[in-house]
Design a protein around this motif. Structure first.
Motif, mmCIF file in Angstrom:
data_model
loop_
_atom_site.group_PDB
_atom_site.id
_atom_site.type_symbol
_atom_site.label_atom_id
_atom_site.label_comp_id
_atom_site.label_asym_id
_atom_site.label_seq_id
_atom_site.Cartn_x
_atom_site.Cartn_y
_atom_site.Cartn_z
ATOM 1 N N TYR A 218 -1.820 -9.793 -11.773
ATOM 2 C CA TYR A 218 -0.804 -8.954 -12.388
ATOM 3 C C TYR A 218 -1.369 -7.565 -12.648
ATOM 4 N N VAL A 219 -0.531 -6.556 -12.458
ATOM 5 C CA VAL A 219 -0.912 -5.172 -12.739
ATOM 6 C C VAL A 219 -0.530 -4.882 -14.183
ATOM 7 N N VAL A 220 -1.511 -4.396 -14.971
ATOM 8 C CA VAL A 220 -1.322 -4.188 -16.408
ATOM 9 C C VAL A 220 -1.703 -2.747 -16.762
ATOM 10 N N VAL A 221 -0.833 -2.050 -17.521
ATOM 11 C CA VAL A 221 -1.180 -0.731 -18.058
ATOM 12 C C VAL A 221 -1.385 -0.877 -19.552
ATOM 13 N N GLU A 222 -2.186 0.043 -20.109
ATOM 14 C CA GLU A 222 -2.506 -0.041 -21.534
ATOM 15 C C GLU A 222 -2.224 1.280 -22.229
ATOM 16 N N ASP A 223 -1.523 1.193 -23.349
ATOM 17 C CA ASP A 223 -1.276 2.356 -24.195
ATOM 18 C C ASP A 223 -1.743 1.962 -25.588
ATOM 19 N N ASN B 178 0.841 -1.188 0.000
ATOM 20 C CA ASN B 178 0.000 0.000 0.000
ATOM 21 C C ASN B 178 0.885 1.251 0.000
ATOM 22 N N GLY B 179 0.629 2.168 -0.927
ATOM 23 C CA GLY B 179 1.404 3.406 -1.043
ATOM 24 C C GLY B 179 2.601 3.309 -1.966
ATOM 25 N N ASP B 180 2.895 2.110 -2.476
ATOM 26 C CA ASP B 180 4.034 1.947 -3.389
ATOM 27 C C ASP B 180 3.748 2.533 -4.759
ATOM 28 N N ARG B 181 4.825 2.847 -5.456
ATOM 29 C CA ARG B 181 4.749 3.284 -6.844
ATOM 30 C C ARG B 181 5.861 2.603 -7.625
ATOM 31 N N LYS B 182 5.617 2.445 -8.900
ATOM 32 C CA LYS B 182 6.625 1.884 -9.793
ATOM 33 C C LYS B 182 6.563 2.711 -11.070
ATOM 34 N N ILE B 183 7.707 3.127 -11.580
ATOM 35 C CA ILE B 183 7.745 3.906 -12.813
ATOM 36 C C ILE B 183 8.287 3.002 -13.909
ATOM 37 N N VAL B 184 7.510 2.907 -15.006
ATOM 38 C CA VAL B 184 7.845 2.010 -16.107
ATOM 39 C C VAL B 184 7.835 2.780 -17.424
ATOM 40 N N GLU B 185 8.487 2.223 -18.440
ATOM 41 C CA GLU B 185 8.480 2.794 -19.789
ATOM 42 C C GLU B 185 7.503 1.994 -20.641
ATOM 43 N N VAL B 186 6.601 2.706 -21.327
ATOM 44 C CA VAL B 186 5.653 2.086 -22.242
ATOM 45 C C VAL B 186 5.659 2.913 -23.521
ATOM 46 N N LYS C 51 7.208 6.237 -23.235
ATOM 47 C CA LYS C 51 6.631 7.144 -22.240
ATOM 48 C C LYS C 51 6.914 6.609 -20.844
ATOM 49 N N SER C 52 7.267 7.506 -19.958
ATOM 50 C CA SER C 52 7.452 7.153 -18.562
ATOM 51 C C SER C 52 6.081 7.229 -17.881
ATOM 52 N N ILE C 53 5.681 6.140 -17.217
ATOM 53 C CA ILE C 53 4.370 6.052 -16.574
ATOM 54 C C ILE C 53 4.561 5.605 -15.129
ATOM 55 N N ASP D 53 -4.385 1.585 -1.128
ATOM 56 C CA ASP D 53 -5.272 0.571 -0.576
ATOM 57 C C ASP D 53 -5.379 -0.565 -1.594
ATOM 58 N N ASP D 54 -6.581 -0.888 -2.058
ATOM 59 C CA ASP D 54 -6.719 -1.981 -3.029
ATOM 60 C C ASP D 54 -6.955 -1.475 -4.445
ATOM 61 N N ARG D 55 -6.650 -0.198 -4.707
ATOM 62 C CA ARG D 55 -6.844 0.385 -6.039
ATOM 63 C C ARG D 55 -5.500 0.718 -6.661
ATOM 64 N N PHE D 56 -5.455 0.632 -7.984
ATOM 65 C CA PHE D 56 -4.263 1.012 -8.733
ATOM 66 C C PHE D 56 -4.599 2.194 -9.630
ATOM 67 N N TYR D 57 -3.639 3.104 -9.756
ATOM 68 C CA TYR D 57 -3.776 4.293 -10.585
ATOM 69 C C TYR D 57 -2.510 4.417 -11.430
ATOM 70 N N ALA D 58 -2.644 4.978 -12.623
ATOM 71 C CA ALA D 58 -1.469 5.190 -13.465
ATOM 72 C C ALA D 58 -1.567 6.568 -14.111
ATOM 73 N N LEU D 59 -0.444 7.280 -14.100
ATOM 74 C CA LEU D 59 -0.343 8.613 -14.691
ATOM 75 C C LEU D 59 0.945 8.694 -15.502
ATOM 76 N N ARG D 60 0.903 9.490 -16.540
ATOM 77 C CA ARG D 60 2.137 9.758 -17.274
ATOM 78 C C ARG D 60 3.050 10.553 -16.350
ATOM 79 N N ASN D 61 4.312 10.206 -16.336
ATOM 80 C CA ASN D 61 5.297 10.824 -15.456
ATOM 81 C C ASN D 61 5.783 12.149 -16.054
#
Length: 166
Positions: free
Chosen positions: A146-151, A13-21, A24-26, A32-40
């Protein structure tokens, strides 16, 4: 394009991970039990938005009444302090960080019944007035632990048009 960021169990809880997609840096956040993703990328001056401080919203109904909102927290850009709702990307005025010149203003004391919102300002229930910027949000989901982001191609084409207009 769908990109696996990691296992749900990789995020406390409260963690973040920055990935390249797609170049783009995201930033991907667990609250809590929700995931959010924003462009960095802060839309104000393109600072590393997702490296900023994540904090719950403080709400006040008046003097002496302060509580924390249970909704999505705000992310403050580390460069100039603009705050963004991590669920919608909407900006709000930052906490006054940075080199702001000292200004003097006239001050008066009025009964609470005489105080009205500024004309044209659309205050939220938490009292914050939206700012002019909106950070780019990215679809994020949890699939089989698994946590998945979509571009998607449509998102990339829209980004190219927006960048060309800027």
């Amino acid at each position: 394009m769908r990109v696996v960021v990691g296992k749900v169990s990789d995020f406390a809880n409260g963690d973040r991970k920055i990935v390249e997609v797609n170049g783009k840096s995201i930033g991907v956040f667990r609250v809590d039990d929700r995931f959010y993703a924003l462009r960095n990328r802060c839309p104000h001056q393109f600072g590393p938005l997702c490296m900023g401080t994540l904090a719950p919203r403080a709400i006040s109904g008046g003097p002496g009444d302060v509580r924390l909102d249970s909704g999505p927290p705000l992310l403050a850009c580390p460069w100039h302090g603009w705050e963004y709702d991590i669920a919608t990307g909407q900006s709000f005025m930052g906490p006054g960080r940075g080199n702001v010149p000292a200004l003097a203003y006239d001050v008066s004391v009025l009964p609470g019944s005489e105080l009205l919102p500024a004309e044209g300002a659309e205050a939220r229930t938490d009292g914050r007035v939206p700012g002019p910027y909106v950070a780019e949000t990215v679809p994020v989901s949890v699939e089989q632990d698994y946590v998945v982001v979509e571009d998607s191609p449509a998102r990339r084409a829209g980004d190219a048009r927006n960048e060309a207009q800027a």
